[in-house]
Scaffold this active site. Structure first.
Site, mmCIF file in Angstrom:
data_model
loop_
_atom_site.group_PDB
_atom_site.id
_atom_site.type_symbol
_atom_site.label_atom_id
_atom_site.label_comp_id
_atom_site.label_asym_id
_atom_site.label_seq_id
_atom_site.Cartn_x
_atom_site.Cartn_y
_atom_site.Cartn_z
ATOM 1 N N ASP A 83 1.707 -12.199 28.215
ATOM 2 C CA ASP A 83 1.585 -12.194 29.616
ATOM 3 C C ASP A 83 2.854 -12.226 30.271
ATOM 4 O OD1 ASP A 83 0.005 -12.587 32.048
ATOM 5 O OD2 ASP A 83 -0.114 -14.632 31.666
ATOM 6 N N ASN A 133 -10.090 -6.559 31.351
ATOM 7 C CA ASN A 133 -9.089 -5.836 31.737
ATOM 8 C C ASN A 133 -9.599 -4.522 32.472
ATOM 9 O OD1 ASN A 133 -6.396 -6.944 29.492
ATOM 10 N ND2 ASN A 133 -6.979 -7.727 31.360
#
Ligand code: FPP
Length: 251
Positions: A22, A70
């Site tokens: 991340d 996503n």
């Protein structure tokens, strides 16, 4: 202080490390750059970690690269992540294959653009005989979607009379997940300071240890991996049981 010898894995190193990579977008934004500029830097970090992990005693490395959620990101960013997966496989696959790495892509194949589906199959085919190190990339992956797919597979087998529902146990579910045949992760790392699982390996992480590191993924390297493993080694894993000393004290 003596430099850390990262070539000497500790005997109790985690065999399977899973990482939520991340912070690519924030890494770029902090530099006044468009978010997607962070992703190629993220691929450089992937290379560093794939290189370092076997030396630190890790045999399975699972990376969360693209989730079923996503797809909601801007089209340009989605296209950039697809382009990078293709570029990574095209540039690194021969080396990975030579070094004994087996590549496996976790997640749903349908829904992937045909050129990506093709490259994913090529990566798996070309490394299918390897067993020195296992690199799993979660791509178009969601933990819940994976459980739904496993449930559908079980239901279909039962409906076709090939499976007695009474025999369904935890192992039967595990084997039908896209991670089937892989040991559960010992250690899950998430970078960037966020402390969430984000639909990653929901079933498989039931007894994993979690380490959250305050570093953006593009800055990740062997030393951060080493630090996470050291933190893991301080933990006492109980799997729902009691601490060994307490059991002894209780007589
Ligand atoms: C997290 O950062 C990163 C991703 C969701 C994508 C990771 C993808 C790659 C590193 C490239 C392609 C993959 C391979 C295997 C070659 P973020 O964008 O969520 O960062 P933010 O939280 O700061 O916005």
């Amino acid at each position: 202080m003596a430099p850390v010898d990262q070539k000497q894995p500790a005997p109790d190193a985690p065999l399977h490390v899973a990482i939520v990579m991340d912070g690519n977008g924030r890494w770029a934004k902090r530099r006044g750059l468009p978010r997607q500029v962070g992703h190629p830097k993220g691929v450089d970090a992937i290379r560093r970690v794939v290189e370092a992990a076997p030396d630190q005693g890790v045999r399975w490395l699972t990376l969360y690269a693209f989730s079923t959620e996503n797809w909601r990101r801007p089209a340009g960013e989605v296209a950039e992540v697809m382009r990078l997966l293709k570029l990574y496989v095209n540039s690194d696959l021969d080396k990975l294959a030579r070094e004994g790495v087996r590549v496996r892509i976790l997640g749903r194949r349908d829904g992937l653009p045909p050129d990506i589906a093709e490259i994913v199959e090529r990566a798996e085919r070309q490394t299918a005989h390897n067993d020195r190190f296992f690199l799993q990339v979660a791509f178009n992956y969601g933990g819940r979607a994976d459980l739904v797919d496993a449930a559908r597979a079980l239901a279909k087998e039962a409906a076709e009379g090939r499976l007695d529902p009474e025999t369904i146990d935890e192992d039967a579910v595990s084997r039908r997940l896209s991670t089937g045949g892989t040991p559960d992760p010992d250690l899950v790392i998430r970078t960037s300071g966020e402390q969430r699982l984000s639909n990653f390996l929901l079933w498989e992480t039931a007894y994993s240890e979690f380490v959250f590191q305050d570093v953006l993924w593009p800055d990740y390297n062997a030393a951060y991996l080493h630090a996470a493993i050291e933190e893991f080694q301080k933990r006492e894993r109980r799997y729902g049981g009691a601490v060994a000393d307490d059991v002894l004290a209780a007589g």
